[in-house]
Design an enzyme around this catalytic site. Structure first.
Site, mmCIF file in Angstrom:
data_model
loop_
_atom_site.group_PDB
_atom_site.id
_atom_site.type_symbol
_atom_site.label_atom_id
_atom_site.label_comp_id
_atom_site.label_asym_id
_atom_site.label_seq_id
_atom_site.Cartn_x
_atom_site.Cartn_y
_atom_site.Cartn_z
ATOM 1 N N CYS A 2 0.856 -1.194 0.000
ATOM 2 C CA CYS A 2 0.000 0.000 0.000
ATOM 3 C C CYS A 2 0.884 1.234 0.000
ATOM 4 O O CYS A 2 1.435 1.614 1.032
ATOM 5 C CB CYS A 2 -0.957 0.030 1.178
ATOM 6 N N CYS B 256 -0.204 3.580 -7.451
ATOM 7 C CA CYS B 256 -1.128 2.934 -6.516
ATOM 8 C C CYS B 256 -1.096 1.441 -6.787
ATOM 9 O O CYS B 256 -1.204 1.017 -7.944
ATOM 10 C CB CYS B 256 -2.542 3.464 -6.713
#
Length: 250
Positions: A80, A198
């Protein structure tokens, strides 16, 4: 005798992309190299990409590292990027050191690669000082990425924020979508393009096509993470079809 490496991933509970993209890259590598890989994950609760949920999720990463250490991983990835970046400038170093220590304490020491640190290292490896980036985030979170990269000596010269707050919706996007969306990026002053800053927004199918079009190195959070995992394992980083970073040159 062929060596098999255990790849551990610490993954947000709503992430549906990172495990798939990392395994796709390393499975592709198996077609031209002798090493083999198995894939193992532990999950942290997170549904909405907000600073509050990201902070709570990050605290849970210690448990995930300990769980994976029980199965004796050869390398672990913290999947993440914005969770790390939202915790403060340079935080990937703190996270990597802390989670490695958790694996040591659990009896299964393993190197830790964070997707945030991997993106920084990947851009540094190719010598990129100026980049254009695509993110699915709301604009304030994209600004966190911009500030984080700036602190590492990398200027974001242009960015596109898709402003998708729901993490599941981000994961449902077409992996070819960045191929078209990045046409709106101004790359005239850039040294490289980040097709997905991302780990949840799919982009692997777009990497090589964007690179062929713009004539610049193109990478993503997942490509960078795979690159740094291979580096941590002491293996060749050549995986054809996923852009310059995985050309084997770096």
């Amino acid at each position: 005798m062929t060596k098999t490496y255990r790849i551990g991933q610490i993954v947000p509970s709503s992430n549906t992309t990172m495990e798939a993209e990392i395994s796709e890259i390393l499975r592709a590598r198996e077609l031209s190299a002798p090493e083999r890989f198995t894939f193992h994950s532990s999950r942290m609760r997170m549904m909405k990409v907000t600073k509050e949920e990201l902070a709570a999720m990050d605290r849970d990463s210690d448990r995930c590292a300990e769980e994976l250490a029980d199965a004796r991983m050869d390398v672990m990835g913290y999947a993440c990027l914005v969770a790390i970046m939202s915790m403060g400038l340079g935080y990937h170093r703190v996270s990597q050191e802390r989670l490695h220590q958790r694996t040591v304490e659990a009896g299964g020491p393993a190197p830790i690669v964070t997707s945030a640190g991997a993106l920084v290292s990947g851009l540094q490896a190719i010598g990129a000082k100026r980049v254009a980036i695509l993110t699915p985030y709301m604009k304030p979170l994209t600004q966190l990425v911009i500030d984080y990269l700036a602190n590492e000596g990398i200027e974001v010269v242009d960015s596109i924020s898709l402003e998708i707050p729901d993490n599941l919706e981000v994961g449902r996007r077409d992996s070819l979508a960045p191929l078209e969306i990045t046409k709106r990026l101004n790359t005239s002053c850039a040294d490289a393009v980040v097709a997905s800053a991302c780990v949840q927004m799919p982009s692997l199918a777009s990497i090589q096509g964007i690179e062929d079009r713009v004539g610049l190195p193109v990478l993503s959070a997942s490509v960078s993470t795979a690159f740094m995992m291979l580096k941590a394992l002491g293996l060749s980083t050549k995986v054809p079809g996923y852009g310059s970073l995985l050309s084997g040159k770096y």
